[in-house]
Write an enzyme that holds these catalytic residues in place. Structure first.
Site, mmCIF file in Angstrom:
data_model
loop_
_atom_site.group_PDB
_atom_site.id
_atom_site.type_symbol
_atom_site.label_atom_id
_atom_site.label_comp_id
_atom_site.label_asym_id
_atom_site.label_seq_id
_atom_site.Cartn_x
_atom_site.Cartn_y
_atom_site.Cartn_z
ATOM 1 N N VAL A 293 15.434 -32.376 11.558
ATOM 2 C CA VAL A 293 16.162 -31.563 12.523
ATOM 3 C C VAL A 293 15.991 -30.075 12.215
ATOM 4 C CG1 VAL A 293 18.440 -30.992 13.429
ATOM 5 C CG2 VAL A 293 17.814 -33.371 13.026
ATOM 6 N N ALA A 294 16.037 -29.731 10.918
ATOM 7 C CA ALA A 294 15.906 -28.330 10.530
ATOM 8 C C ALA A 294 14.490 -27.815 10.729
ATOM 9 C CB ALA A 294 16.314 -28.165 9.064
ATOM 10 N N ILE A 296 12.116 -29.031 12.885
ATOM 11 C CA ILE A 296 11.688 -28.983 14.288
ATOM 12 C C ILE A 296 12.621 -28.049 15.057
ATOM 13 C CG2 ILE A 296 11.369 -30.301 16.400
ATOM 14 C CD1 ILE A 296 10.842 -32.750 14.714
ATOM 15 N N GLU A 298 14.235 -27.383 17.898
ATOM 16 C CA GLU A 298 14.428 -28.031 19.189
ATOM 17 C C GLU A 298 14.638 -27.029 20.311
ATOM 18 O OE1 GLU A 298 18.474 -27.880 17.179
ATOM 19 O OE2 GLU A 298 16.437 -28.397 16.632
ATOM 20 N N ASP A 340 -10.245 -12.313 47.158
ATOM 21 C CA ASP A 340 -10.676 -12.176 48.536
ATOM 22 C C ASP A 340 -10.871 -10.693 48.840
ATOM 23 O OD1 ASP A 340 -11.313 -12.880 51.127
ATOM 24 O OD2 ASP A 340 -9.230 -12.980 51.787
ATOM 25 N N ASP A 637 -4.981 -15.421 50.671
ATOM 26 C CA ASP A 637 -3.844 -15.308 51.580
ATOM 27 C C ASP A 637 -3.876 -16.324 52.716
ATOM 28 O OD1 ASP A 637 -5.960 -14.312 52.967
ATOM 29 O OD2 ASP A 637 -5.147 -12.314 53.292
ATOM 30 N N ASP A 641 -7.720 -20.672 51.448
ATOM 31 C CA ASP A 641 -7.675 -20.328 50.026
ATOM 32 C C ASP A 641 -6.842 -21.310 49.206
ATOM 33 O OD1 ASP A 641 -9.171 -17.943 50.306
ATOM 34 O OD2 ASP A 641 -7.400 -16.885 51.005
ATOM 35 N N ASN A 730 19.674 -24.086 11.117
ATOM 36 C CA ASN A 730 18.858 -24.365 12.294
ATOM 37 C C ASN A 730 19.517 -23.815 13.563
ATOM 38 O OD1 ASN A 730 16.571 -25.756 13.549
ATOM 39 N ND2 ASN A 730 18.128 -27.106 14.413
ATOM 40 N N ASP A 734 17.610 -20.344 14.627
ATOM 41 C CA ASP A 734 16.511 -20.781 15.494
ATOM 42 C C ASP A 734 16.704 -20.425 16.959
ATOM 43 O OD1 ASP A 734 15.276 -21.799 13.321
ATOM 44 O OD2 ASP A 734 15.160 -23.860 14.035
#
Length: 895
Positions: A293-294, A296, A298, A340, A637, A641, A730, A734
């Site tokens: 957990v620490a 990664i 999240e 274009d 446009d 396209d 974390n 984080d």
């Protein structure tokens, strides 16, 4: 018929087309029309069934990092850590919702295309004219058209009188196409099939009758819809990099966690005083999960989303609206911009640039400048100046309303503006000299004539193609004199016309002749003119485009023009804006079709202009650059396209363009300004740089924690952190500091660097070296802290390691602001968000140190102010080491 759309009806005579479609001039019967509708389906665009929302939502959880986090969260729920698990699930669900919303928005492109279907159509059935829903038009139907109508289906013209149709949505051309019924001898592109009409185009002049050859998905617009629906959406470099990185990170972290878990269990089993082995296994497992957990982050996806959103907000202030967040970062790695011409590089408005009058001595051109209002009483002297302006105003069907709305053919509107500018106000001229007779423009004759009474004389004024009008002139107006048209004079006029043509100017010539009393004008009488002069027009480049093209090239980006216009015009415009240089190549769509993929690959980097291209050509060009691993942007446009916008790495639609183009794009330019793309590129490069700064911050801190844990395991020390401490670090470190780093301003020289390689991952460009070195310094600080604390007690060692790790990661925010500049050079207060994030982190740590909170986080009473000072000193020391390393590695940048 619909099953025969591979047959080239434009290369057939009209009778052959009718025979092929099994229909006569009286049209289909109602029974036959119904049978064909049953066989081929209604004349409407089919929509591919999209994935349900729930499926798109669940797809968001296939990411490897997400799977690891879900596993860790589930295990934490079993072991009683409910709060941490809920936080993880909340973050993942928010990310999935954001992704689902973006995907559903992207799917609206085909729906916008479907809305282009016209509501009704006039057809001939059983010899009678009836009005039906456009959905009921069947292959073989005889359809009637007049000015203002939308074409309901593709078809071959049977009759056409002064027919002009706007096909810019399909061909990219700004001018209406002149249509005729003549068979075309050679194979050609859609824009050159003058005897065909296409669904959703609009009639601006004349009337016609055509036989429907294709309906629904078999029309040209239907083919585009099919390509749009089936075009593969490319992953952006950021999406690709994060996916690859997530897989590697997930595997690495799981391996480390399993290793630590196995090592601790084995050590406990071989140590006689380890206690209950079941509890040891459970505690080791919980600690391993805490490490996962620490380690990664999240919040990484959320942080990336927030940084991209900040970039989106910045771009919106620069007239660039981002529809898909990853496009912000993609812009930063753009190597090629396929743009274009009409409406993007040019103003999409025909403008009279110069006019020519023969003065009897030499020839030349005069700039069109604003002049005061002319006295109409003076007109009638038949001098060159009066007559060229009179002709522009009177031999002209366009109108500019009182509110400034321009109505009519763009070329004629340009003549109206020209006359008004010169003081010969068109409305006054037409009121004073009303039209008595007229011969409408015809694409075969290439002439238009009107009759007026001017100065007591009945005259016919004619405008048209210079080569035709010059050849039919027997006199030339020079000042207020009329001279014989000699071969020398004719050559001088032709030379001037050729000069205009070489510069991609559209030229119209003007002449007049006196009429006999009561004479009725006709095409046979369009001869024996007095030549007046010529007006040269152009769809001019935008004023800011020259600088924008230069900036693009300075940033290592190759701009390429892809247009439906003629090659000569496109190359001339390209040269005038610096896009087409000596040694560059240009190709038409048909020439491109004749190139093999290998030949195109060999010449690709030299080609700067593509003209008369089809939607398929555009996709092939984009794909060829992508094969060279170049991040390719495509601007556009029109409906034509849309497929290329979708297949490009980043599609950029014009704000004035169709909804189809906008829905298929990643970004929309509000002001249609090519220069805004370059501004957006700078923001994109800054965003990617800031994302890498956030990642460096996150993973160097996490690496420091893992290094200190692994050292403790091998040194047979106690775990340096508790599971709750790791979760707290974390949660605190984080998020806010990483987001604050995403707010950094562009660093000096951002736009002088070449585009980064598409293969450069998130850890490329020295990022992994920075993560490694900073992670080592953070880890060493924590190891030293634990060693010092262990001399008092193991609990104090844990408290010192925890405090030092948290402070090191917090202070590291300053070091991560740049990979080569120190905080003093950057300015400590140039990013106020960093200061705020650091203060909040320190404040949260202060809460942990409160007497009644300390026991929860395993901070013993023995942990003193002196110990805190040691942690602060070690944390600052780690930052100093980071800055010294940065200065040594990048010393050249500090000169």
């Amino acid at each position: 018929m619909q099953g025969k759309n591979e047959i080239k009806h434009y290369m057939m005579d009209s009778d052959q087309v009718l025979a092929d479609l099994e229909v006569g001039h009286n049209g289909l019967s109602q029974v036959e029309a119904g049978a064909r509708l049953d066989k081929y389906g209604k004349n409407e665009l089919k929509e591919k069934e999209s994935d349900p929302t729930w499926k798109i939502f669940l797809e968001s959880f296939k990411d490897p990092m997400v799977i690891v986090l879900i596993g860790a969260a589930l295990i934490q729920i079993v072991t009683g850590s409910m709060m941490e698990s809920l936080i993880i699930f909340l973050v993942l669900i928010l990310n999935a919702i954001l992704g689902t919303v973006q995907t559903k928005k992207a799917e609206s492109s085909i729906n916008s295309l479907k809305q282009l279907s016209v509501p009704s159509a006039k057809v001939v059935r059983n010899g009678e004219k009836i009005t039906i829903s456009s959905k009921e038009v069947a292959p073989g139907d005889i359809v009637l058209l007049e000015a203002g109508d939308y074409v309901p289906a593709d078809g071959r013209l049977l009759e056409a009188e002064s027919l002009k149709i706007v096909e810019g949505m399909l061909t990219g051309e700004s001018e209406p196409a002149n249509k005729s019924v003549d068979r075309i001898e050679e194979d050609c592109s859609v824009g050159d099939r003058v005897n065909m009409v296409y669904s959703t185009s609009m009639v601006v002049n004349g009337r016609a009758r055509f036989v429907c050859t294709s309906t629904g998905m078999d029309t040209e617009i239907g083919k585009i819809a099919d390509m749009l629906d089936n075009t593969e959406v490319k992953q952006t470099p950021l999406q690709s990099n994060i996916e690859k990185f997530s897989k590697k990170l997930g595997i690495a972290i799981l391996s480390i966690c399993i290793f630590i878990f196995v090592l601790q269990v084995m050590r406990a089993m071989t140590h006689p005083n380890s206690g209950d082995i079941k509890m040891v296994i459970l505690n080791s497992f919980i600690f391993a999960v805490a490490i996962a957990v620490a380690a990664i982050p999240e919040a990484l996806s959320s942080i990336v989303t927030i940084v991209l959103s900040v970039g989106t907000n910045t771009m919106s202030k620069k007239n660039s609206i981002i529809r898909k967040l990853p496009a912000v970062e993609t812009l930063g790695s753009t190597s090629v911009i396929c743009t274009d011409k009409t409406g993007t590089l040019t103003m999409n408005k025909m403008t009279a640039l110069e006019y020519y009058k023969f003065d009897g001595q030499d020839s030349g051109s005069l700039e069109v400048v604003e002049e005061p209002l002319k006295d109409l009483a003076d007109i009638g002297s038949f001098n060159t100046e009066d007559m060229i302006n009179t002709a522009a105003a009177l031999c002209n069907d366009s109108v500019i309303s009182e509110d400034g709305k321009e109505i009519g053919d763009p070329t004629e509107v340009a003549l109206t503006v020209f006359a008004d500018k010169k003081g010969y106000i068109t409305k006054r001229m037409r009121d004073t000299y009303p039209r008595l007779q007229e011969i409408p423009f015809d694409s075969d004759r290439k002439l238009m004539s009107t009759a007026h009474n001017i100065g007591g004389r009945d005259i016919m004024i004619t405008k048209g193609a210079p080569d035709i009008l010059i050849s039919r002139s027997i006199k030339v107006l020079s000042g207020d004199r009329i001279l014989d048209m000699t071969d020398d004079i004719r050559e001088k006029i032709k030379e001037q016309n050729e000069t205009y043509s070489k510069n991609a100017l559209r030229v119209l010539a003007f002449g007049y002749r006196d009429l006999e009393s009561g004479e009725v004008i006709d095409v046979e009488g369009e001869d024996n003119f007095v030549f007046i002069g010529m007006i040269a027009m152009i769809d001019p480049p935008r004023a800011e485009v020259i600088d924008a093209v230069a900036k693009a090239k300075g940033a290592g980006i190759k701009p390429i023009m892809i247009t439906g216009d003629h090659k000569t015009t496109a190359v001339a415009i390209g040269k005038s804006i610096g896009l087409f240089e000596e040694g560059d190549l240009s190709y038409t769509g048909q020439e491109l079709d004749n190139l093999s993929d290998q030949e195109l690959d060999q010449q690709l980097e030299k080609i700067s202009v593509y003209a008369r291209v089809s939607p398929q050509n555009k996709i092939r060009i984009v794909g060829a650059w992508q094969k060279k691993n170049k991040v390719t942007a495509m601007t556009g446009d029109g409906v034509n396209d849309a497929p290329a916008l979708k297949s490009a790495d980043i599609g950029i639609a014009m704000g004035s363009g169709t909804e189809v183009a906008k829905d298929a794009s990643d970004m929309v330019l509000v002001d249609d300004n090519f220069a805004s793309i370059i501004d957006a590129v700078e923001v994109g490069r800054t965003v990617f740089s800031n994302i890498k700064k956030s990642i460096t911050y996150l993973f160097s801190g996490n690496l420091g924690a893992i290094i200190s844990i692994l050292f403790a395991v091998f040194a047979d020390w106690s775990n340096p952190y508790t599971a709750l401490q790791l979760i707290f670090i974390n949660m605190v470190n984080d998020s806010l500091p990483a987001i604050a780093l995403g707010m950094e301003n562009p660093e000096e020289g951002t736009m002088s660097l070449a585009p980064r390689s598409k293969d450069e991952g998130l850890l490329g460009g020295g990022t992994w070296q920075a993560i490694l070195s900073r992670g080592i310094f953070v880890g060493l600080a924590a190891i030293i802290a634990q060693y010092i604390g262990m001399k008092q007690a193991p609990e104090v060692g844990v408290a010192l390691a925890f405090t030092t790790l948290l402070l090191s990661r917090t202070f590291q925010t300053f070091a991560c602001r740049s990979d080569y500049q120190n905080p003093f050079k950057l300015g400590f207060f140039s990013n106020k968000y960093v200061i705020l994030a650091v203060l909040i982190c320190l404040g949260l740590f202060g809460v942990v140190m409160l007497p009644f909170i300390r026991p929860i986080f395993a901070i013993p009473a023995a942990y003193s102010l002196k110990d805190f000072a040691i942690s602060v000193g070690l944390a600052i020391g780690s930052i100093i080491c980071m800055e010294i390393t940065k200065a040594i590695i990048h010393k050249r940048k500090f000169k």
